[in-house]
Design a protein around this motif. Structure first.
Motif, PDB file in Angstrom:
ATOM      1  N   VAL A  80       0.839  -1.199   0.000  1.00  0.00           N
ATOM      2  CA  VAL A  80       0.000   0.000   0.000  1.00  0.00           C
ATOM      3  C   VAL A  80       0.878   1.256   0.000  1.00  0.00           C
ATOM      4  O   VAL A  80       0.579   2.240  -0.679  1.00  0.00           O
ATOM      5  N   CYS A  81       1.974   1.205   0.752  1.00  0.00           N
ATOM      6  CA  CYS A  81       2.871   2.371   0.808  1.00  0.00           C
ATOM      7  C   CYS A  81       3.461   2.647  -0.574  1.00  0.00           C
ATOM      8  O   CYS A  81       3.544   3.816  -0.993  1.00  0.00           O
ATOM      9  N   LEU A  82       3.858   1.589  -1.274  1.00  0.00           N
ATOM     10  CA  LEU A  82       4.417   1.787  -2.624  1.00  0.00           C
ATOM     11  C   LEU A  82       3.363   2.360  -3.571  1.00  0.00           C
ATOM     12  O   LEU A  82       3.678   3.202  -4.420  1.00  0.00           O
ATOM     13  N   ARG A  83       2.121   1.926  -3.413  1.00  0.00           N
ATOM     14  CA  ARG A  83       1.034   2.475  -4.243  1.00  0.00           C
ATOM     15  C   ARG A  83       0.958   4.000  -4.056  1.00  0.00           C
ATOM     16  O   ARG A  83       0.767   4.752  -5.007  1.00  0.00           O
ATOM     17  N   CYS A  84       1.106   4.437  -2.826  1.00  0.00           N
ATOM     18  CA  CYS A  84       1.081   5.873  -2.534  1.00  0.00           C
ATOM     19  C   CYS A  84       2.276   6.568  -3.191  1.00  0.00           C
ATOM     20  O   CYS A  84       2.126   7.634  -3.803  1.00  0.00           O
ATOM     21  N   VAL A  85       3.460   5.944  -3.098  1.00  0.00           N
ATOM     22  CA  VAL A  85       4.662   6.518  -3.725  1.00  0.00           C
ATOM     23  C   VAL A  85       4.458   6.647  -5.233  1.00  0.00           C
ATOM     24  O   VAL A  85       4.733   7.690  -5.830  1.00  0.00           O
ATOM     25  N   GLU A  86       3.956   5.574  -5.850  1.00  0.00           N
ATOM     26  CA  GLU A  86       3.846   5.551  -7.311  1.00  0.00           C
ATOM     27  C   GLU A  86       2.758   6.488  -7.829  1.00  0.00           C
ATOM     28  O   GLU A  86       2.901   7.081  -8.895  1.00  0.00           O
ATOM     29  N   SER A  87       1.681   6.603  -7.062  1.00  0.00           N
ATOM     30  CA  SER A  87       0.576   7.466  -7.516  1.00  0.00           C
ATOM     31  C   SER A  87       0.758   8.905  -7.055  1.00  0.00           C
ATOM     32  O   SER A  87       0.177   9.827  -7.640  1.00  0.00           O
ATOM     33  N   GLY A  88       1.546   9.085  -5.994  1.00  0.00           N
ATOM     34  CA  GLY A  88       1.721  10.416  -5.424  1.00  0.00           C
ATOM     35  C   GLY A  88       0.481  10.917  -4.714  1.00  0.00           C
ATOM     36  O   GLY A  88       0.357  12.104  -4.416  1.00  0.00           O
ATOM     37  N   ARG A  89      -0.443   9.995  -4.438  1.00  0.00           N
ATOM     38  CA  ARG A  89      -1.725  10.386  -3.818  1.00  0.00           C
ATOM     39  C   ARG A  89      -2.015   9.523  -2.600  1.00  0.00           C
ATOM     40  O   ARG A  89      -1.464   8.431  -2.451  1.00  0.00           O
ATOM     41  N   ALA A  90      -2.929  10.022  -1.786  1.00  0.00           N
ATOM     42  CA  ALA A  90      -3.368   9.257  -0.619  1.00  0.00           C
ATOM     43  C   ALA A  90      -4.034   7.957  -1.074  1.00  0.00           C
ATOM     44  O   ALA A  90      -4.709   7.930  -2.108  1.00  0.00           O
ATOM     45  N   VAL A  91      -3.830   6.901  -0.297  1.00  0.00           N
ATOM     46  CA  VAL A  91      -4.468   5.608  -0.577  1.00  0.00           C
ATOM     47  C   VAL A  91      -5.233   5.177   0.681  1.00  0.00           C
ATOM     48  O   VAL A  91      -4.653   5.130   1.765  1.00  0.00           O
ATOM     49  N   VAL A  92      -6.516   4.904   0.515  1.00  0.00           N
ATOM     50  CA  VAL A  92      -7.347   4.404   1.622  1.00  0.00           C
ATOM     51  C   VAL A  92      -7.747   2.980   1.272  1.00  0.00           C
ATOM     52  O   VAL A  92      -8.301   2.735   0.197  1.00  0.00           O
ATOM     53  N   VAL A  93      -7.441   2.039   2.158  1.00  0.00           N
ATOM     54  CA  VAL A  93      -7.773   0.629   1.914  1.00  0.00           C
ATOM     55  C   VAL A  93      -8.746   0.160   3.008  1.00  0.00           C
ATOM     56  O   VAL A  93      -8.388   0.098   4.185  1.00  0.00           O
ATOM     57  N   ASP A  94      -9.958  -0.174   2.585  1.00  0.00           N
ATOM     58  CA  ASP A  94     -10.983  -0.600   3.559  1.00  0.00           C
ATOM     59  C   ASP A  94     -10.709  -1.997   4.109  1.00  0.00           C
ATOM     60  O   ASP A  94     -11.024  -2.282   5.252  1.00  0.00           O
ATOM     61  N   ASP A  95     -10.157  -2.859   3.237  1.00  0.00           N
ATOM     62  CA  ASP A  95      -9.905  -4.246   3.645  1.00  0.00           C
ATOM     63  C   ASP A  95      -8.544  -4.654   3.101  1.00  0.00           C
ATOM     64  O   ASP A  95      -8.406  -4.912   1.901  1.00  0.00           O
ATOM     65  N   VAL A  96      -7.562  -4.708   3.972  1.00  0.00           N
ATOM     66  CA  VAL A  96      -6.199  -5.000   3.491  1.00  0.00           C
ATOM     67  C   VAL A  96      -6.109  -6.408   2.900  1.00  0.00           C
ATOM     68  O   VAL A  96      -5.261  -6.660   2.043  1.00  0.00           O
ATOM     69  N   HIS A  97      -6.986  -7.299   3.327  1.00  0.00           N
ATOM     70  CA  HIS A  97      -6.947  -8.670   2.779  1.00  0.00           C
ATOM     71  C   HIS A  97      -7.359  -8.694   1.308  1.00  0.00           C
ATOM     72  O   HIS A  97      -7.012  -9.611   0.577  1.00  0.00           O
ATOM     73  N   ALA A  98      -8.096  -7.683   0.895  1.00  0.00           N
ATOM     74  CA  ALA A  98      -8.554  -7.614  -0.493  1.00  0.00           C
ATOM     75  C   ALA A  98      -7.592  -6.802  -1.368  1.00  0.00           C
ATOM     76  O   ALA A  98      -7.826  -6.668  -2.576  1.00  0.00           O
ATOM     77  N   PHE A  99      -6.534  -6.252  -0.773  1.00  0.00           N
ATOM     78  CA  PHE A  99      -5.571  -5.443  -1.532  1.00  0.00           C
ATOM     79  C   PHE A  99      -4.421  -6.361  -1.953  1.00  0.00           C
ATOM     80  O   PHE A  99      -3.607  -6.789  -1.114  1.00  0.00           O
ATOM     81  N   GLU A 100      -4.356  -6.646  -3.240  1.00  0.00           N
ATOM     82  CA  GLU A 100      -3.315  -7.558  -3.707  1.00  0.00           C
ATOM     83  C   GLU A 100      -1.936  -6.933  -3.490  1.00  0.00           C
ATOM     84  O   GLU A 100      -1.701  -5.796  -3.885  1.00  0.00           O
ATOM     85  N   GLY A 101      -1.057  -7.698  -2.847  1.00  0.00           N
ATOM     86  CA  GLY A 101       0.295  -7.180  -2.616  1.00  0.00           C
ATOM     87  C   GLY A 101       0.458  -6.463  -1.297  1.00  0.00           C
ATOM     88  O   GLY A 101       1.559  -5.992  -0.977  1.00  0.00           O
ATOM     89  N   HIS A 102      -0.623  -6.383  -0.518  1.00  0.00           N
ATOM     90  CA  HIS A 102      -0.523  -5.748   0.806  1.00  0.00           C
ATOM     91  C   HIS A 102       0.580  -6.430   1.617  1.00  0.00           C
ATOM     92  O   HIS A 102       0.730  -7.655   1.594  1.00  0.00           O
ATOM     93  N   ILE A 103       1.366  -5.626   2.333  1.00  0.00           N
ATOM     94  CA  ILE A 103       2.430  -6.174   3.184  1.00  0.00           C
ATOM     95  C   ILE A 103       1.936  -6.139   4.623  1.00  0.00           C
ATOM     96  O   ILE A 103       1.670  -5.059   5.168  1.00  0.00           O
ATOM     97  N   ALA A 104       1.805  -7.301   5.218  1.00  0.00           N
ATOM     98  CA  ALA A 104       1.244  -7.393   6.576  1.00  0.00           C
ATOM     99  C   ALA A 104       2.362  -7.394   7.607  1.00  0.00           C
ATOM    100  O   ALA A 104       2.967  -8.428   7.884  1.00  0.00           O
ATOM    101  N   CYS A 105       2.673  -6.220   8.145  1.00  0.00           N
ATOM    102  CA  CYS A 105       3.674  -6.148   9.228  1.00  0.00           C
ATOM    103  C   CYS A 105       3.030  -6.600  10.530  1.00  0.00           C
ATOM    104  O   CYS A 105       3.682  -7.154  11.389  1.00  0.00           O
ATOM    105  N   ASP A 106       1.733  -6.314  10.657  1.00  0.00           N
ATOM    106  CA  ASP A 106       0.989  -6.689  11.857  1.00  0.00           C
ATOM    107  C   ASP A 106      -0.232  -7.482  11.387  1.00  0.00           C
ATOM    108  O   ASP A 106      -1.088  -6.944  10.673  1.00  0.00           O
TER     109      ASP A 106
END
Ligand code: SME
Length: 154
Positions: A80-106
């Motif tokens: 998700v952080c990289l998506r923000c870097v690449e788009s240069g815009r805020a990213v809101v994810v309602d369900d991280v499990h549905a975000f392909e490539g999400h990195i689960a630190c916690d």
């Protein structure tokens, strides 16, 4: 609801602005980031992890944060952080499990918002917030956090 939340972000923004213009004048970016995450994390009960990742141009490297121990360097090419870097815009994810490539630190994280931090027009870091419940964030959070992220180099 949204108005009350916006008001809370405005109060935090004002408090930080006064801090950085007052006795904490001259703080460097790291000290500002540390102050920002401390205040946000303790004032916002729905934040389970609050922190910065610096963008090196290749990697996202953890900066000041509050919450459980997080990934020090994010896996390349996804997240998700990289998506923000690449788009240069805020990213809101309602369900991280549905975000392909999400990195689960916690593993308890269920939703997330990431906003850019800019310096002299360039994206230099992101401010990342997790919550343990789904859909914890809206555009009100993204706007409030973007205004606060602007104080790092403001
Ligand atoms: N979930 C992020 C990684 C950072 S942790 O949330 C602290 C991502 O997918 O980029």
């Amino acid at each position: 609801m949204a108005d009350a939340l916006a008001g809370r972000y405005e109060r935090i923004q004002r408090q930080l602005t006064e801090l950085f213009a007052g006795y904490a004048r001259g703080l460097d970016a790291t000290a500002r980031m540390a102050s920002i995450v401390a205040l946000l994390h303790h004032k916002m009960p729905h934040f389970s992890w609050t922190g910065f990742y610096r963008w090196t141009g290749e990697d996202l490297v953890v900066g000041p944060y509050q919450g459980p121990l997080a990934c020090a360097v994010l896996a390349r090419g996804r997240g998700v952080c990289l998506r923000c870097v690449e788009s240069g815009r805020a990213v809101v994810v309602d369900d991280v499990h549905a975000f392909e490539g999400h990195i689960a630190c916690d593993a308890r994280s269920r939703s997330e918002v990431v906003v850019p931090v800019r310096h002299e027009g360039r994206l230099v870091a992101v401010l990342d917030v997790d919550a343990t419940r789904p859909a914890a964030f809206t555009s009100t959070d993204a706007e409030g956090l973007e205004a606060i992220a602007a104080l790092v180099h403001g």
